[in-house]
Motif scaffolding. Structure first.
Motif, PDB file in Angstrom:
ATOM      1  N   ASP A  90     -65.093  58.604 -39.368  1.00 52.38           N
ATOM      2  CA  ASP A  90     -63.988  58.496 -38.419  1.00 52.38           C
ATOM      3  C   ASP A  90     -62.677  58.212 -39.140  1.00 52.38           C
ATOM      4  O   ASP A  90     -61.632  58.797 -38.817  1.00 52.38           O
ATOM      5  CB  ASP A  90     -64.282  57.388 -37.408  1.00 52.38           C
ATOM      6  N   ARG A  93     -61.391  61.309 -40.606  1.00 53.31           N
ATOM      7  CA  ARG A  93     -61.459  62.405 -39.635  1.00 53.31           C
ATOM      8  C   ARG A  93     -60.427  63.501 -39.916  1.00 53.31           C
ATOM      9  O   ARG A  93     -60.734  64.694 -39.857  1.00 53.31           O
ATOM     10  CB  ARG A  93     -61.236  61.820 -38.231  1.00 53.31           C
ATOM     11  N   HIS A  94     -59.215  63.109 -40.248  1.00 51.89           N
ATOM     12  CA  HIS A  94     -58.139  64.083 -40.462  1.00 51.89           C
ATOM     13  C   HIS A  94     -58.402  65.007 -41.640  1.00 51.89           C
ATOM     14  O   HIS A  94     -57.804  66.079 -41.749  1.00 51.89           O
ATOM     15  CB  HIS A  94     -56.806  63.354 -40.663  1.00 51.89           C
ATOM     16  N   GLU A  97     -62.144  67.295 -39.884  1.00 54.21           N
ATOM     17  CA  GLU A  97     -62.405  67.755 -38.526  1.00 54.21           C
ATOM     18  C   GLU A  97     -62.107  69.238 -38.274  1.00 54.21           C
ATOM     19  O   GLU A  97     -62.222  69.700 -37.137  1.00 54.21           O
ATOM     20  CB  GLU A  97     -61.610  66.907 -37.528  1.00 54.21           C
ATOM     21  N   ASN A  98     -61.786  69.992 -39.301  1.00 56.30           N
ATOM     22  CA  ASN A  98     -61.438  71.404 -39.090  1.00 56.30           C
ATOM     23  C   ASN A  98     -62.611  72.366 -39.255  1.00 56.30           C
ATOM     24  O   ASN A  98     -62.480  73.551 -38.922  1.00 56.30           O
ATOM     25  CB  ASN A  98     -60.310  71.819 -40.039  1.00 56.30           C
ATOM     26  N   LYS A 179     -67.934  69.640 -36.598  1.00 56.05           N
ATOM     27  CA  LYS A 179     -66.803  68.766 -36.295  1.00 56.05           C
ATOM     28  C   LYS A 179     -66.967  68.050 -34.957  1.00 56.05           C
ATOM     29  O   LYS A 179     -66.390  66.979 -34.733  1.00 56.05           O
ATOM     30  CB  LYS A 179     -65.501  69.563 -36.325  1.00 56.05           C
ATOM     31  N   GLU A 180     -67.823  68.592 -34.071  1.00 54.84           N
ATOM     32  CA  GLU A 180     -68.060  67.946 -32.775  1.00 54.84           C
ATOM     33  C   GLU A 180     -68.770  66.606 -32.914  1.00 54.84           C
ATOM     34  O   GLU A 180     -68.843  65.842 -31.954  1.00 54.84           O
ATOM     35  CB  GLU A 180     -68.868  68.883 -31.871  1.00 54.84           C
ATOM     36  N   PHE A 182     -67.639  64.144 -34.213  1.00 58.77           N
ATOM     37  CA  PHE A 182     -66.643  63.093 -33.990  1.00 58.77           C
ATOM     38  C   PHE A 182     -66.591  62.650 -32.527  1.00 58.77           C
ATOM     39  O   PHE A 182     -66.090  61.565 -32.230  1.00 58.77           O
ATOM     40  CB  PHE A 182     -65.265  63.562 -34.473  1.00 58.77           C
ATOM     41  N   ASN A 183     -67.141  63.467 -31.622  1.00 60.26           N
ATOM     42  CA  ASN A 183     -67.217  63.056 -30.217  1.00 60.26           C
ATOM     43  C   ASN A 183     -68.190  61.901 -30.021  1.00 60.26           C
ATOM     44  O   ASN A 183     -68.156  61.235 -28.976  1.00 60.26           O
ATOM     45  CB  ASN A 183     -67.661  64.237 -29.343  1.00 60.26           C
ATOM     46  N   GLN A 187     -64.513  55.106 -32.508  1.00 55.57           N
ATOM     47  CA  GLN A 187     -63.270  55.193 -33.265  1.00 55.57           C
ATOM     48  C   GLN A 187     -62.783  53.814 -33.714  1.00 55.57           C
ATOM     49  O   GLN A 187     -62.893  52.828 -32.995  1.00 55.57           O
ATOM     50  CB  GLN A 187     -62.186  55.875 -32.427  1.00 55.57           C
TER      51      GLN A 187
END
Length: 317
Positions: A90, A93-94, A97-98, A179-180, A182-183, A187
């Motif tokens: 998390d 993430r940046h 996440e792509n 990337k999903e 992260f759902n 956080q």
């Protein structure tokens, strides 16, 4: 495709090797452990790698730098507080996440076929795919239980050493994630993948696939495992010990089945068998040591266990 190497742990079980470095920066046959993870990922075409840092983070930076010497690009993710195996994702993430990405630990040596695991992940259309191995020795790794489709159902306790009929499966720490994912990661807080993320995703019917590998995998998280696995690799090369730059062994000293780091001086008439000696330690003449770790006393802010002997601290393995 990017990858993330988890390298932020305290390395408590490897103390005193982790007095001045994090566990992934501990040398394995004169190369920091995390370098093997970077080279492993590079072999499978992954050239952009995120590394999380917390405890003794500079030791990892010194080992890897920008990644240029390995032919990769390293991105560092600093954790002011340790965040756990999924909290770390998390926090980065940046950077991840792509696209689909790979996660692995920075404390392992492996030749597992990552391409094959990625193929399993794509064929199963999985949210996550975890690389497993048979735990033939029934070591203390959580048992991973599968459903009838070969997907992960849940994470169980350590295997029962008395159960000789069922071969338990263990998680290698290598995982391929969409990337999903992260759902499902809480956080901005501490969390672990196997307790806080995957159970929730599985409950919602998402596919968390298992890829069972026959490849070699070595995890070096305890002093005994560090020594024994190092020796296993040395024996394959026809060697019985290894020493780092600047190490000297006096005439008449006998060193066998041992790991000597940099700048070690072994005194005349000493006998070392199954001994780990860390940087810049002097072993006095005529010392007799077996299956211990030796560190300089002045490197220890606190002595958690072991015995002070002259200028050194000696810890049993």
């Amino acid at each position: 495709m990017r990858a993330m190497i988890l390298a932020a742990g305290f390395g408590t079980r490897l103390w005193p090797l982790t007095i001045d470095r994090t566990k992934p920066a501990v040398p394995f046959l004169n190369l920091p452990l995390i370098c093997y993870s970077v080279e492993y990922l590079k072999r499978f075409g992954i050239k952009e790698i995120v590394v999380n840092l917390h405890h003794q983070g500079d030791s990892v930076r010194q080992s890897l730098g920008t990644g240029e010497k390995f032919g990769v690009k390293i991105f560092y993710s600093e954790e002011t507080e340790i965040l756990g195996t999924s909290g770390a994702l998390d926090h980065a993430r940046h950077l991840l996440e792509n696209d689909t990405f790979v996660v692995m630990n920075g404390k392992v040596i492996t030749d597992i076929d990552l391409h094959s695991a990625i193929e399993t992940h794509r064929n199963r259309k999985a949210l996550a795919t975890l690389v497993l191995k048979e735990n033939l020795q029934r070591e203390k790794f959580s048992n991973v239980l599968l459903d009838k489709n070969g997907n992960i159902e849940k994470f169980g306790p350590f295997p029962d050493p008395k159960d000789k009929e069922n071969i338990p499966l263990m998680f290698t720490g290598i995982q391929i994630l969409e990337k999903e994912i992260f759902n499902y990661i809480p956080q901005k807080q501490f969390s672990h993948s196997t307790t806080d993320v995957y159970p929730k995703a599985i409950k919602e019917g998402k596919i968390v696939a298992a890829h069972i590998s026959q490849g070699n995998w070595y995890e070096l998280s305890t002093l005994a495992r560090y020594l024994d696995i190092s020796l296993e690799f040395l024996y394959k090369e026809g060697k019985t010990f290894v020493y780092g730059e600047g190490t000297t062994i006096a005439e008449g000293a006998n060193v066998t089945n041992s790991i000597l780091w940099q700048g070690v001086n072994v005194g005349e008439g000493s006998t070392l068998h199954q001994v780990i000696v860390t940087d810049n330690v002097t072993i006095p003449a005529n010392s007799k040591l077996e299956r211990v770790v030796v560190v300089r006393r002045d490197r220890c802010e606190t002595i958690e266990h072991g015995e002070i002997v002259g200028e050194n601290v000696i810890v049993s393995i």
